[in-house]
Design a protein around this motif. Structure first.
Motif, PDB file in Angstrom:
ATOM      1  N   CYS A 361       0.713  -1.298  -0.091  1.00 43.50           N
ATOM      2  CA  CYS A 361       0.056   0.036   0.002  1.00 43.50           C
ATOM      3  C   CYS A 361       0.775   1.071  -0.046  1.00 43.50           C
ATOM      4  N   PRO A 362       1.228   1.727  -1.139  1.00 43.29           N
ATOM      5  CA  PRO A 362       2.186   2.704  -1.279  1.00 43.29           C
ATOM      6  C   PRO A 362       1.787   4.073  -0.816  1.00 43.29           C
ATOM      7  N   MET A 363       0.393   4.193  -0.984  1.00 41.49           N
ATOM      8  CA  MET A 363      -0.172   5.718  -0.838  1.00 41.49           C
ATOM      9  C   MET A 363      -1.461   5.517  -0.598  1.00 41.49           C
ATOM     10  N   VAL A 364      -2.248   6.500  -0.359  1.00 38.24           N
ATOM     11  CA  VAL A 364      -3.682   6.790   0.388  1.00 38.24           C
ATOM     12  C   VAL A 364      -4.382   7.955  -0.716  1.00 38.24           C
ATOM     13  N   GLU A 365      -5.389   7.752  -1.135  1.00 34.85           N
ATOM     14  CA  GLU A 365      -6.271   8.501  -1.892  1.00 34.85           C
ATOM     15  C   GLU A 365      -7.029   9.858  -0.812  1.00 34.85           C
ATOM     16  N   TYR A 366      -6.614  10.905  -1.448  1.00 38.56           N
ATOM     17  CA  TYR A 366      -7.317  12.204  -0.770  1.00 38.56           C
ATOM     18  C   TYR A 366      -8.159  13.155  -1.790  1.00 38.56           C
ATOM     19  N   ASN A 367      -9.493  13.244  -1.095  1.00 39.61           N
ATOM     20  CA  ASN A 367     -10.618  14.179  -1.626  1.00 39.61           C
ATOM     21  C   ASN A 367     -10.763  15.142  -0.878  1.00 39.61           C
ATOM     22  N   ASP A 368     -10.003  16.450  -1.065  1.00 41.00           N
ATOM     23  CA  ASP A 368     -10.179  17.611  -0.272  1.00 41.00           C
ATOM     24  C   ASP A 368     -11.486  18.147   0.233  1.00 41.00           C
ATOM     25  N   ALA A 369     -12.319  18.425  -0.980  1.00 38.35           N
ATOM     26  CA  ALA A 369     -13.486  19.113  -0.470  1.00 38.35           C
ATOM     27  C   ALA A 369     -14.490  18.135   0.112  1.00 38.35           C
ATOM     28  N   GLN A 370     -14.549  16.794  -0.100  1.00 42.75           N
ATOM     29  CA  GLN A 370     -15.112  15.711   0.606  1.00 42.75           C
ATOM     30  C   GLN A 370     -14.566  15.546   2.047  1.00 42.75           C
ATOM     31  N   THR A 371     -13.394  15.525   2.099  1.00 45.39           N
ATOM     32  CA  THR A 371     -12.773  15.289   3.492  1.00 45.39           C
ATOM     33  C   THR A 371     -13.179  16.650   4.424  1.00 45.39           C
ATOM     34  N   GLU A 372     -13.028  17.832   3.956  1.00 45.84           N
ATOM     35  CA  GLU A 372     -13.352  18.859   4.592  1.00 45.84           C
ATOM     36  C   GLU A 372     -14.842  18.747   5.356  1.00 45.84           C
ATOM     37  N   GLN A 373     -15.791  18.291   4.265  1.00 45.61           N
ATOM     38  CA  GLN A 373     -16.896  18.217   4.655  1.00 45.61           C
ATOM     39  C   GLN A 373     -17.549  17.027   5.577  1.00 45.61           C
ATOM     40  N   LYS A 374     -16.815  15.976   5.430  1.00 46.14           N
ATOM     41  CA  LYS A 374     -17.072  14.782   6.387  1.00 46.14           C
ATOM     42  C   LYS A 374     -16.388  14.895   7.721  1.00 46.14           C
ATOM     43  N   MET A 375     -15.075  15.567   7.881  1.00 44.49           N
ATOM     44  CA  MET A 375     -14.520  15.961   9.019  1.00 44.49           C
ATOM     45  C   MET A 375     -14.959  17.205   9.889  1.00 44.49           C
ATOM     46  N   SER A 376     -15.921  17.784   9.384  1.00 44.42           N
ATOM     47  CA  SER A 376     -16.438  19.056   9.857  1.00 44.42           C
ATOM     48  C   SER A 376     -17.165  18.761  11.264  1.00 44.42           C
ATOM     49  N   TYR A 377     -17.567  17.408  11.485  1.00 38.61           N
ATOM     50  CA  TYR A 377     -17.885  17.207  12.802  1.00 38.61           C
ATOM     51  C   TYR A 377     -17.042  16.422  13.718  1.00 38.61           C
ATOM     52  N   ARG A 378     -15.586  16.565  13.363  1.00 36.44           N
ATOM     53  CA  ARG A 378     -14.589  16.209  14.125  1.00 36.44           C
ATOM     54  C   ARG A 378     -13.803  17.214  14.772  1.00 36.44           C
ATOM     55  N   THR A 379     -12.996  16.909  15.670  1.00 41.66           N
ATOM     56  CA  THR A 379     -12.132  17.722  16.494  1.00 41.66           C
ATOM     57  C   THR A 379     -10.898  18.280  15.558  1.00 41.66           C
ATOM     58  N   ARG A 380     -10.926  17.814  14.498  1.00 42.86           N
ATOM     59  CA  ARG A 380     -10.003  18.656  13.782  1.00 42.86           C
ATOM     60  C   ARG A 380      -9.807  17.795  12.187  1.00 42.86           C
ATOM     61  N   VAL A 381      -9.491  18.347  11.294  1.00 43.88           N
ATOM     62  CA  VAL A 381      -9.600  18.031   9.931  1.00 43.88           C
ATOM     63  C   VAL A 381      -8.254  17.336   9.528  1.00 43.88           C
ATOM     64  N   LEU A 382      -8.120  16.220   9.174  1.00 45.51           N
ATOM     65  CA  LEU A 382      -7.044  15.777   8.492  1.00 45.51           C
ATOM     66  C   LEU A 382      -6.470  16.373   7.001  1.00 45.51           C
TER      67      LEU A 382
END
Length: 409
Positions: A361-382
């Protein structure tokens, strides 16, 4: 030394369940709707003693409704169970809910719930009815992993049974569709200057669009390669996954090869195994797929035909982290094939990838807009920096719900 299986469970533990401590017994299973600012979303919560709560969400795809319909049975199966007993996971849940409907039917291209042969068929949408049931139980599995991490006090990737301790992960970014070539060129350059050297773009035309659609897709590839000669460019689609038009895709693949794409993703419908084999064999391109394939049994069909180079099984969709770990172990036996989970929930994917060797598993996929929205409920955003993400140190899946700022609806 005790032999351990792919979930890190010793053979002794499998043979004889330990007595559950009061703090690890499941006491509550509930769908909770949280509001963060102007947004609201459902999350699945599984609580054990000591107020430790495993959380998975936000839930989409109609999963809250499916889980609500089965909540009585879900509680019957989970309440009072030891959350640290890793036999309480996706596969055992499936067997409890759908007795006699074996997931292994997928290995013979048969839908496990309907019994219909699905080879060479299209879905008419992203997910099949059976797939949605698998996704609902995936959410339960992921919430259980979050709970285990919180009880033990470690991130999920440190309790899966592997030996990896990957503190930082390489990232590639999903960009968007290339409908406007001028805008695509501008955005590609802008992201490159911000450090995004590995970019995934989406075709919007498929076989139904004929020669004009094929030409438009090729123009996107040409323009992006012309703008970014040194970039790693992947190409996905929002059209071909819903169709079967192998001749058209083969022609596209042959013509785009001159522009050195890193991979072509989901070039045909998920159940079109024969199409995958033809596309791989006749184009020679690197092929990525798997986000719309459920369980290891659908992935195995593609591996057997040697037509898959990057397996993109999504732990939110394929059967939870438990099934994703089985898929990773299976793929590790196929030389040269790698795993990079599709990004529906960035936190889950980071934990999965961090649990595996970089060679697999050399890498991980990132979707900036989606991640910002989904993690808006969390203590911080990755947020990755220069295509590197620091693996979260928080127990469980990562940053917890920020209950102080949330309103329970």
């Amino acid at each position: 030394m005790l032999r351990r299986n792919l979930l890190g469970i010793s053979a002794a533990c499998l043979a004889a369940p330990r007595a559950a401590a009061a703090g690890s017994r499941i006491q509550r299973v509930e769908i909770v709707r949280w509001k963060a600012g102007k947004s609201a979303a459902d999350h699945l919560e599984i609580e054990a003693g000591g107020g430790r709560i495993g959380v998975f969400g936000p839930l989409g795809w109609g999963l809250p409704k499916l889980l609500a319909e089965d909540m009585a049975k879900l509680r019957e199966h989970l309440l009072g169970k030891d959350a640290l007993d890793r036999r309480v996971e996706f596969e055992s849940l499936w067997k409890a809910f759908y007795a006699g409907k074996e997931l292994s039917a997928y290995a013979a291209a048969t839908d496990p719930l309907t019994g219909q042969n699905i080879e060479g068929t299209t879905r008419g949408g992203r997910h099949s009815p059976t797939g949605l049931r698998i996704m609902a139980l995936s959410a339960v599995d992921n919430a259980l992993w979050d709970l285990r991490g919180k009880i033990i006090g470690r991130p999920v990737y440190r309790i899966t049974g592997g030996t990896q301790n990957r503190r930082r992960l390489d990232v590639y970014s999903r960009v968007g569709e290339g409908k406007d070539l001028g805008e695509a060129r501008r955005q590609a350059r802008e992201r490159w200057e911000k450090g995004q050297k590995k970019q995934k773009w989406y075709f919007v035309f498929g076989p139904k669009d004929g020669k004009d659609g094929l030409k438009a897709n090729l123009e996107l590839v040409r323009v992006l390669r012309e703008e970014l000669p040194e970039a790693t460019l992947m190409f996905d689609n929002h059209s071909m996954r819903f169709e079967i038009g192998v001749d058209w895709v083969v022609e596209l693949g042959k013509q785009m090869a001159q522009y050195r794409p890193f991979w072509l993703e989901e070039p045909t419908a998920p159940e079109d195994t024969e199409g995958y084999a033809r596309i791989k064999g006749e184009t020679g391109l690197i092929i990525a797929a798997g986000e719309h394939h459920y369980t290891r049994f659908q992935i195995q069909r593609l591996l057997d035909r040697k037509c898959l180079d990057w397996v993109q099984s999504d732990p939110d969709w394929c059967g939870g982290i438990s099934e994703w770990l089985r898929i990773a172990e299976m793929v590790s036996k196929h030389r040269g094939v790698k795993v990079v989970p599709h990004c529906d929930n960035f936190m889950t994917n980071v934990q999965c990838v961090a649990s595996q060797p970089v060679s697999l598993c050399p890498m991980v996929e990132y979707n900036d807009a989606q991640t910002e929205q989904k993690m808006s409920y969390r203590t911080r955003v990755l947020r990755p920096v220069n295509e590197v993400i620091d693996t979260p140190a928080e127990p469980g899946l990562g940053p917890d719900l920020d209950r102080a700022k949330l309103e329970k609806l």
